[in-house]
Write an enzyme that holds these catalytic residues in place. Structure first.
Site, PDB file in Angstrom:
ATOM      1  N   LYS A  57      31.581  -7.160   4.019  1.00  0.00           N
ATOM      2  CA  LYS A  57      32.397  -7.470   2.859  1.00  0.00           C
ATOM      3  C   LYS A  57      33.853  -7.110   3.158  1.00  0.00           C
ATOM      4  O   LYS A  57      34.768  -7.807   2.749  1.00  0.00           O
ATOM      5  CB  LYS A  57      31.877  -6.683   1.664  1.00  0.00           C
ATOM      6  CG  LYS A  57      32.224  -7.356   0.377  1.00  0.00           C
ATOM      7  CD  LYS A  57      31.571  -6.666  -0.764  1.00  0.00           C
ATOM      8  CE  LYS A  57      31.764  -5.212  -0.564  1.00  0.00           C
ATOM      9  NZ  LYS A  57      31.677  -4.285  -1.537  1.00  0.00           N
ATOM     10  N   LYS A 101      30.251  -8.932  13.211  1.00  0.00           N
ATOM     11  CA  LYS A 101      29.265  -8.715  12.153  1.00  0.00           C
ATOM     12  C   LYS A 101      29.820  -9.140  10.796  1.00  0.00           C
ATOM     13  O   LYS A 101      31.009  -9.019  10.550  1.00  0.00           O
ATOM     14  CB  LYS A 101      28.892  -7.229  12.131  1.00  0.00           C
ATOM     15  CG  LYS A 101      27.564  -7.012  11.459  1.00  0.00           C
ATOM     16  CD  LYS A 101      27.120  -5.578  11.444  1.00  0.00           C
ATOM     17  CE  LYS A 101      25.858  -5.473  10.604  1.00  0.00           C
ATOM     18  NZ  LYS A 101      25.637  -4.194  10.021  1.00  0.00           N
ATOM     19  N   CYS A 114      31.460  10.151   7.121  1.00  0.00           N
ATOM     20  CA  CYS A 114      31.875   8.824   6.655  1.00  0.00           C
ATOM     21  C   CYS A 114      31.063   8.507   5.411  1.00  0.00           C
ATOM     22  O   CYS A 114      29.827   8.491   5.452  1.00  0.00           O
ATOM     23  CB  CYS A 114      31.633   7.744   7.708  1.00  0.00           C
ATOM     24  SG  CYS A 114      31.799   6.094   6.987  1.00  0.00           S
ATOM     25  N   CYS A 161      35.877   5.340  11.018  1.00  0.00           N
ATOM     26  CA  CYS A 161      34.640   4.548  11.089  1.00  0.00           C
ATOM     27  C   CYS A 161      35.019   3.076  11.070  1.00  0.00           C
ATOM     28  O   CYS A 161      35.577   2.588  10.091  1.00  0.00           O
ATOM     29  CB  CYS A 161      33.716   4.864   9.911  1.00  0.00           C
ATOM     30  SG  CYS A 161      32.306   3.738   9.879  1.00  0.00           S
ATOM     31  N   CYS A 200      28.801   5.327   5.775  1.00  0.00           N
ATOM     32  CA  CYS A 200      27.536   5.537   6.496  1.00  0.00           C
ATOM     33  C   CYS A 200      26.697   6.608   5.817  1.00  0.00           C
ATOM     34  O   CYS A 200      25.519   6.763   6.140  1.00  0.00           O
ATOM     35  CB  CYS A 200      27.771   6.003   7.920  1.00  0.00           C
ATOM     36  SG  CYS A 200      28.757   4.936   8.941  1.00  0.00           S
ATOM     37  N   HIS A 225      33.093   0.737   8.475  1.00  0.00           N
ATOM     38  CA  HIS A 225      33.526   0.754   7.069  1.00  0.00           C
ATOM     39  C   HIS A 225      35.037   0.833   6.917  1.00  0.00           C
ATOM     40  O   HIS A 225      35.547   0.921   5.800  1.00  0.00           O
ATOM     41  CB  HIS A 225      32.836   1.913   6.330  1.00  0.00           C
ATOM     42  CG  HIS A 225      31.355   1.743   6.306  1.00  0.00           C
ATOM     43  ND1 HIS A 225      30.519   2.377   7.200  1.00  0.00           N
ATOM     44  CD2 HIS A 225      30.563   0.953   5.535  1.00  0.00           C
ATOM     45  CE1 HIS A 225      29.273   1.996   6.967  1.00  0.00           C
ATOM     46  NE2 HIS A 225      29.273   1.139   5.973  1.00  0.00           N
ATOM     47  N   HIS A 258      21.035  -9.945   5.098  1.00  0.00           N
ATOM     48  CA  HIS A 258      20.008  -9.239   4.320  1.00  0.00           C
ATOM     49  C   HIS A 258      18.822 -10.173   4.051  1.00  0.00           C
ATOM     50  O   HIS A 258      17.662  -9.764   4.107  1.00  0.00           O
ATOM     51  CB  HIS A 258      20.565  -8.753   2.983  1.00  0.00           C
ATOM     52  CG  HIS A 258      21.746  -7.837   3.129  1.00  0.00           C
ATOM     53  ND1 HIS A 258      23.022  -8.244   2.890  1.00  0.00           N
ATOM     54  CD2 HIS A 258      21.831  -6.539   3.521  1.00  0.00           C
ATOM     55  CE1 HIS A 258      23.857  -7.228   3.108  1.00  0.00           C
ATOM     56  NE2 HIS A 258      23.151  -6.189   3.494  1.00  0.00           N
ATOM     57  N   HIS A 290      24.076 -10.761   1.726  1.00  0.00           N
ATOM     58  CA  HIS A 290      24.448 -11.975   2.448  1.00  0.00           C
ATOM     59  C   HIS A 290      23.263 -12.464   3.270  1.00  0.00           C
ATOM     60  O   HIS A 290      22.154 -11.926   3.189  1.00  0.00           O
ATOM     61  CB  HIS A 290      25.705 -11.741   3.286  1.00  0.00           C
ATOM     62  CG  HIS A 290      25.605 -10.576   4.230  1.00  0.00           C
ATOM     63  ND1 HIS A 290      24.717 -10.530   5.265  1.00  0.00           N
ATOM     64  CD2 HIS A 290      26.302  -9.407   4.277  1.00  0.00           C
ATOM     65  CE1 HIS A 290      24.881  -9.403   5.936  1.00  0.00           C
ATOM     66  NE2 HIS A 290      25.824  -8.691   5.339  1.00  0.00           N
TER      67      HIS A 290
HETATM   68  O1  ME8 Z   1      20.871   0.067   5.555  1.00  0.00           O
HETATM   69  N1  ME8 Z   1      21.998  -9.387  10.224  1.00  0.00           N
HETATM   70  O2  ME8 Z   1      20.859  -0.894   3.475  1.00  0.00           O
HETATM   71  P1  ME8 Z   1      21.779  -2.168   3.712  1.00  0.00           P
HETATM   72  C1  ME8 Z   1      20.761  -8.877  10.143  1.00  0.00           C
HETATM   73  N2  ME8 Z   1      19.985   1.263   2.368  1.00  0.00           N
HETATM   74  N3  ME8 Z   1      20.416  -7.885   9.323  1.00  0.00           N
HETATM   75  C2  ME8 Z   1      21.370  -7.372   8.544  1.00  0.00           C
HETATM   76  C3  ME8 Z   1      22.694  -7.848   8.557  1.00  0.00           C
HETATM   77  C4  ME8 Z   1      22.985  -8.911   9.456  1.00  0.00           C
HETATM   78  N4  ME8 Z   1      24.199  -9.453   9.542  1.00  0.00           N
HETATM   79  N5  ME8 Z   1      23.396  -7.142   7.654  1.00  0.00           N
HETATM   80  C5  ME8 Z   1      22.540  -6.254   7.099  1.00  0.00           C
HETATM   81  C6  ME8 Z   1      20.604   0.078   4.373  1.00  0.00           C
HETATM   82  N6  ME8 Z   1      21.330  -6.394   7.631  1.00  0.00           N
HETATM   83  C7  ME8 Z   1      19.848   1.248   3.775  1.00  0.00           C
HETATM   84  C8  ME8 Z   1      18.396   1.139   4.195  1.00  0.00           C
HETATM   85  S1  ME8 Z   1      15.892   2.016   4.253  1.00  0.00           S
HETATM   86  C9  ME8 Z   1      15.109   3.410   3.879  1.00  0.00           C
HETATM   87  C10 ME8 Z   1      17.534   2.260   3.741  1.00  0.00           C
HETATM   88  C11 ME8 Z   1      20.134  -5.598   7.357  1.00  0.00           C
HETATM   89  O3  ME8 Z   1      21.800  -2.841   2.384  1.00  0.00           O
HETATM   90  C12 ME8 Z   1      20.343  -4.196   7.903  1.00  0.00           C
HETATM   91  O4  ME8 Z   1      20.149  -4.155   9.292  1.00  0.00           O
HETATM   92  O5  ME8 Z   1      23.076  -1.792   4.323  1.00  0.00           O
HETATM   93  C13 ME8 Z   1      19.330  -3.411   7.153  1.00  0.00           C
HETATM   94  O6  ME8 Z   1      18.093  -3.439   7.833  1.00  0.00           O
HETATM   95  C14 ME8 Z   1      19.201  -4.176   5.840  1.00  0.00           C
HETATM   96  O7  ME8 Z   1      19.923  -5.395   5.993  1.00  0.00           O
HETATM   97  C15 ME8 Z   1      19.688  -3.392   4.656  1.00  0.00           C
HETATM   98  O8  ME8 Z   1      21.012  -3.019   4.803  1.00  0.00           O
END
Ligand code: ME8
Length: 635
Positions: free
Chosen positions: A301, A298, A128, A147, A131, A150, A23, A20
């Site tokens: 999904k 936040k 969890c 959690c 997480c 999730h 990301h 979204h």
């Molecule tokens: O955490 N606002 O993956 P991810 C800002 N696989 N940033 C956001 C956000 C939002 N609403 N939602 C998600 C992971 N993000 C792990 C990382 S690294 C070795 C492993 C950001 O797909 C979130 O903070 O859940 C994170 O930095 C990134 O998207 C990836 O999230």
């Protein structure tokens, strides 16, 4: 001469999430920094990718009747398409399911095991799956066994497992963070991590036997390696570790791991400890940015409230979306996402300020100079001042990007755009056209074309379509992205005699009165721009006592005041003459901004500003509600 290198990473994304706007936020920001570093001439390695192992993925795949591989492949292809749509120019995309990554993780695990920092034991705790994290009894109790992120109950798990001796590294980590103030940024995240480490670190369970979708422990293949150990190692496998020693030697240690704030602890505690245990260098900086949230909280999904970047780009265009993501929220802080704020930003900054500047400049060159940019003739003081403002902007943008203040970087470019519009208003080219003053016209338009050239080049890290369009309009050859930093430090790049081209409006205003498809017309609601506490602290506000007040001849609204601010006396010109008689002011205490750049008002230098409050009818001085020593700070 060898170019400085710059290695920047984003987190690698879970294919179980639908990507979204949150990301996109992380990735667009990393892309902007990477592009900026390339513009500066750095040899950049920009890495992103996907985090594909773990029970969460295994479960999702099973729900869909697929193998994990069948599940992840099309999702990863979709993620790559999204980055293509957003013009993310990464140098490598690492998938944790790739052989090159698996080798690195197994080697790293083996090395740390051999050094004695991974040992076999038994784990029991609350887990969890969302997480992919265990929680202690106390944590689980605080969470009521559930959690929230999730929306699933914590599970009690017990397994034979390998542990990483994280506790052993607490002291070294603390020392490293204390000795390297730039290692964790911004400051608030650094303090959080310091508090976490000072609270004590427990050894970390780094293998699982309860599922199989992961990288096997090489010397005990019934175990798979903990997903965070696996995922964090992507930063090594994605820059050539154990495969391309030249590349690895060139880029490691990484200059910047950009992450969301919730995963800073993995990047700034677990990851450096693993690297220490393996005898490898630590990254130079972990920056934890804030979240883009919706008013209800936040995006997730589970809550069904995700904002799809593909839809936004389709509706408003790529540059409007990129601009909004980078400009609206100070990088590091949380921000509330509103589609209306995106529209308002695009209309105000892009359509009104930038779009108009380009349009009116070109239209006037066409009308007044047959579309030809002529050589400047005897610049006047106002032109010199404007030239200085143009040439000072690259350094201001550079300083902001170096501090990862991406919004301020765009703010600095925006100030140059405003200054250019003001330059047109003040120099009034139409009057010189009327008077047949061709020399003045040539000078003014030459200066404006130079300003637009600098704006176009400075925008290339942030926007992807607009800079090229401005460049084309200016009749310049090539692309602004190829110009290099030096082109920003010289004046006179525009060749006299070049022909400008007027194109369609760069940013048509987004009409909000038109009903949106299938819904009511959006309300315009602009979130007030927020500032960091550090921005506020830059103002030096002091209590002062007025010792002298005089009317200023010929300036009905102004009074000349002399104010005692403790260390010195200041002369301040204040627009309060209609409200206060000079005679009633001596002895009154006021709040003075003492670090404001002095300006001349009606020939009198004003060395600060007095704070007042006005409701449109009356203006009142802001005063302390009891005597305070002169020079006392206001906070
Ligand atoms: O955490 N606002 O993956 P991810 C800002 N696989 N940033 C956001 C956000 C939002 N609403 N939602 C998600 C992971 N993000 C792990 C990382 S690294 C070795 C492993 C950001 O797909 C979130 O903070 O859940 C994170 O930095 C990134 O998207 C990836 O999230």
């Amino acid at each position: 001469m060898t170019r400085p290198t710059y290695y920047i990473t984003t987190p690698i994304y879970y294919p179980s999430n639908r990507l979204h706007i949150g990301h996109a936020y992380t990735t667009v920001a990393a892309d902007a920094v990477a592009r900026f570093k390339r513009l500066q001439g750095c040899d950049v390695w920009f890495l992103t990718g996907t985090d594909e192992h773990g029970r969460k993925i295994e479960e999702r795949a099973a729900q869909e009747g697929k193998t994990p591989r069948e599940f992840v492949d099309p999702v990863v292809a979709g993620i790559k398409e999204l980055w293509q749509l957003l013009h993310i120019r990464y140098d490598d995309f690492i998938r944790t399911t790739e052989e090159r990554h698996v080798r690195v993780v197994q080697e790293l695990f083996t090395r740390v095991h051999q050094s004695g920092d991974i040992y076999a034991g038994e784990y029991e705790g609350w887990y969890c799956v969302g997480c992919e994290t265990y929680f202690t009894d106390t944590q689980a109790k605080d969470m009521d066994g559930h959690c929230r992120e999730h929306d699933r109950p914590l599970e009690r798990l017990r397994e034979r497992a390998y542990f990483f001796r994280l506790s052993k590294y607490a002291g070294r980590l603390l020392r490293h963070i204390e000795d390297h103030p730039g290692f964790i940024r911004p400051e608030s995240r650094r303090n959080e991590v310091l508090a976490l480490i000072r609270g004590g670190l427990e050894d970390l369970c780094v293998s699982r036997t309860s599922f199989s979708w992961g990288i096997p422990v090489p010397f005990d293949p019934q175990h798979v390696i903990y997903v965070w150990f696996d995922a964090l190692s992507n930063y090594l496998s994605g820059c050539g570790y154990l495969q391309d020693e030249t590349r690895y030697g060139k880029y490691w240690p990484a200059d910047l791991h950009l992450t969301g704030k919730e995963i800073v602890r993995f990047h700034a505690v677990i990851w450096p400890a693993i690297l220490m245990a393996a005898g490898l260098a630590l990254p130079k900086c972990v920056f934890g940015h804030g979240w883009l949230v919706l008013e209800g909280g936040k995006m997730s999904k589970t809550l069904g409230n995700v904002v799809d970047p593909v839809v936004l780009v389709g509706k408003y265009g790529l540059d409007a979306v990129r601009y909004f993501l980078l400009r609206e929220v100070p990088f590091g802080a949380d921000g509330i996402y509103h589609e209306e704020a995106l529209i308002a930003r695009s209309n105000a900054d892009l359509a009104n300020d930038l779009g108009n500047l380009v349009h009116r400049t070109l239209a006037m060159i066409k009308r007044f100079q047959h579309g030809i940019v002529a050589a400047p003739v005897r610049p006047e003081a106002i032109d010199d001042q404007f030239r200085e403002a143009v040439l000072a902007t690259p350094a201001a943008v550079e300083q902001a990007v170096d501090g990862l203040e991406l919004s301020n970087a765009l703010g600095a470019i925006g100030r140059l755009v405003s200054a250019s519009n003001k330059y047109i208003d003040t120099t009034a080219p139409w009057a010189h056209f009327r008077d047949g003053n061709e020399g003045r016209l040539a000078t003014i338009f030459y200066h404006l074309c130079e300003a637009l050239r600098v704006v176009a080049v400075l925008l290339t890290p942030f926007l992807v379509e607009t800079p090229g369009k401005i460049w084309q309009c200016l009749g310049l050859a090539g692309h602004p992205g190829e110009q290099g930093w030096e082109s920003l430090t010289v004046w006179g790049f525009t060749r006299p005699g070049s022909r400008v081209q007027e194109g369609p409006p760069l940013f048509p205003r987004i009409e909000t009165s038109r009903p949106a498809e299938g819904g009511p017309p959006p309300k315009i609601h602009v979130e007030p721009a927020t500032v960091e506490i550090d921005d506020f602290r830059r103002l030096d506000l002091r209590i002062g006592t007025i010792v002298e007040a005089q009317a200023m001849p010929g300036a009905a609204r102004l009074l000349r005041l002399v104010v005692d601010v403790g260390a010195a006396r200041r002369q301040v010109v204040a627009g309060i003459a209609g409200e206060y008689e000079p005679g009633e002011l001596a002895g009154r205490q006021v709040v003075v901004v003492v670090n404001l750049k002095p300006v001349k008002l009606r020939g009198v230098e004003s060395q600060g500003m007095i704070l007042t409050a006005g409701d449109g009818d009356r203006l009142r001085l802001l005063v302390p509600d009891g005597p305070v020593k002169e020079g006392s700070p206001v906070s």
